[in-house]
Design a protein around this motif. Sequence first.
Motif, PDB file in Angstrom:
ATOM      1  N   LEU A   1       0.825  -1.220   0.000  1.00  0.00           N
ATOM      2  CA  LEU A   1       0.000   0.000   0.000  1.00  0.00           C
ATOM      3  C   LEU A   1       0.859   1.270   0.000  1.00  0.00           C
ATOM      4  N   GLU A   2       1.982   1.270   0.716  1.00  0.00           N
ATOM      5  CA  GLU A   2       2.880   2.433   0.707  1.00  0.00           C
ATOM      6  C   GLU A   2       3.385   2.722  -0.695  1.00  0.00           C
ATOM      7  N   ALA A   3       3.762   1.643  -1.432  1.00  0.00           N
ATOM      8  CA  ALA A   3       4.229   1.830  -2.807  1.00  0.00           C
ATOM      9  C   ALA A   3       3.079   2.206  -3.732  1.00  0.00           C
ATOM     10  N   ARG A   4       1.930   1.590  -3.493  1.00  0.00           N
ATOM     11  CA  ARG A   4       0.778   1.835  -4.369  1.00  0.00           C
ATOM     12  C   ARG A   4       0.252   3.256  -4.232  1.00  0.00           C
TER      13      ARG A   4
ATOM     14  N   ASP B   1       4.683   7.554   2.905  1.00  0.00           N
ATOM     15  CA  ASP B   1       5.840   7.094   3.665  1.00  0.00           C
ATOM     16  C   ASP B   1       5.494   5.927   4.593  1.00  0.00           C
ATOM     17  N   THR B   2       4.394   6.074   5.326  1.00  0.00           N
ATOM     18  CA  THR B   2       4.066   5.071   6.339  1.00  0.00           C
ATOM     19  C   THR B   2       2.558   4.828   6.348  1.00  0.00           C
ATOM     20  N   ILE B   3       2.194   3.563   6.530  1.00  0.00           N
ATOM     21  CA  ILE B   3       0.794   3.203   6.686  1.00  0.00           C
ATOM     22  C   ILE B   3       0.671   2.311   7.923  1.00  0.00           C
ATOM     23  N   SER B   4      -0.233   2.680   8.784  1.00  0.00           N
ATOM     24  CA  SER B   4      -0.503   1.867   9.973  1.00  0.00           C
ATOM     25  C   SER B   4      -1.593   0.849   9.632  1.00  0.00           C
ATOM     26  N   VAL B   5      -1.230  -0.416   9.698  1.00  0.00           N
ATOM     27  CA  VAL B   5      -2.148  -1.491   9.299  1.00  0.00           C
ATOM     28  C   VAL B   5      -2.658  -2.212  10.544  1.00  0.00           C
ATOM     29  N   GLN B   6      -3.959  -2.343  10.621  1.00  0.00           N
ATOM     30  CA  GLN B   6      -4.591  -3.096  11.700  1.00  0.00           C
ATOM     31  C   GLN B   6      -5.405  -4.248  11.084  1.00  0.00           C
TER      32      GLN B   6
END
Length: 490
Positions: free
Chosen positions: A460-463, A467-472
């Motif tokens: 998702l960060e590349a897509r 810079d940052t994605i918090s995944v839950q």
Amino acid sequence: MTTDSNTETNTPSPNPESHHPEHNPLAIAFRYVRKFLNQTLRIEGNAHPQDTIESIKADIDFQGYNVWILIFSILIASIGLNVNSGAVVIGAMLISPLMGPILGMGLSMGINDWATMKRSLRNFAIMFSVSIITSTIYFSLTPLVDAQSELLARTRPTLLDVFVAFIGGLAGILAANRRIKTNVVPGVAIATALMPPLCTAGYGLATGQWSFFMGAFYLFLINSIFISLATFVIVRFLNFPVKEFVDQVRAKRARRYIVAVILIIVVPSGYTFYNVVTESYFNRRVESFIAENVLYDGAELVKKEVLHEEGKETQINLVFFGEPIPAKIIDSWRSKLGAYNLEGSVLKVVQPQSMDQMNSEEVTKLVDVFSKSQLEIQDKDRTIAELKLALEGERRQHLPLQQIHKELQVMYPRLYSVSMARMVEFTEGATDTLMMAELKWNAPDTNGLDAECKTIGRWLEARLQVDTISVQRKLVMLKPMEVEVKGLKN
């Protein structure tokens, strides 16, 4: 029914005091206003004739310190005129001792003191000679020889200069008549501009431009004579002690000389004032004509000038740079001159095709126009770039959630849904925006989901280029029928 003829009636008798001036409200108000104006404006009772006479006589002589102060102030004023600095010119006028002989001439006329008149004239001649010689030497040596606006402003005296000199002279002699001295006399020297004409006259001599010399000398003469005349009027009005002429014929001759000199000075300045007003009105009509009619796409007006020559038609010269203007367009401009009372003028349009055909002023104007257009283009480019960045940011704000969900379900069949949002976080006085992603899985346990969530986070960060994605992650246990229906929908 009868009445007694001797019975007194009750008709009130008129009161003779009701119309007395002392009881009339208008008369009382008029007396009050007259008393107030008399107390406010009256100057006769405050006059100190003997002190004023001695003070003016003490400032007449030009010797020693006064001569050197005059030389230095003339040099300062010449530099100010040379570099077009009004502040420097005003500073020079503040320290100049020019007013002494001029006030002395007016005083001597007012009290019939011809010994003081001769002394004032002699020192006036010294003052004038020293000033002209100093300014001529300066302008002969300076490498800056262009006539700036401060110089040009002192070459065309008008009737307005007469008014300024006379009114300034009134203020000057009233200030000199006070026991407590103020800065009015230096202010009069500034308002009547005694020093700049002397410097301009020296410039005319140094450069061989006699029109400059004559115009500036005439302006200095106007200022000097009408300051003296104002001094004469106030001295007579305040009843300074007058020395009577023994010979009345001589007295009349002196008065005739004064009147003749005043007429010789005033008449030419009045004629010049009339010409200046007429020319200013004509130039305003020309400006209106150009602003409302002279326009052609592809050509830029870089210079406009109005030439007035005695006995010839007035010329309106317009210099354009750019595409050639068709003759019919120029003819249409000429046909509209009559609507602005310019039918006696000749309109000439000049279109140089290269820089070599233009003078320095026209090139400077063209460069200014080009620079202005370039600045406008740069402002527009900057605005376009800012709008592009804003549009790109807006596009990034829009999350293609449906497409992401489809792509992830191809790679991860157990993934039930994807939820995404941006969250603003405030920490230690600063704000930051974080991307949040919640992944719901249709699985009985979390076996292997941590690794898949990390992989999906990096994807998702590349897509989304963040810079940052918090995944839950969250587990959702669906019934077999719901899974089957969900599969059919997909």
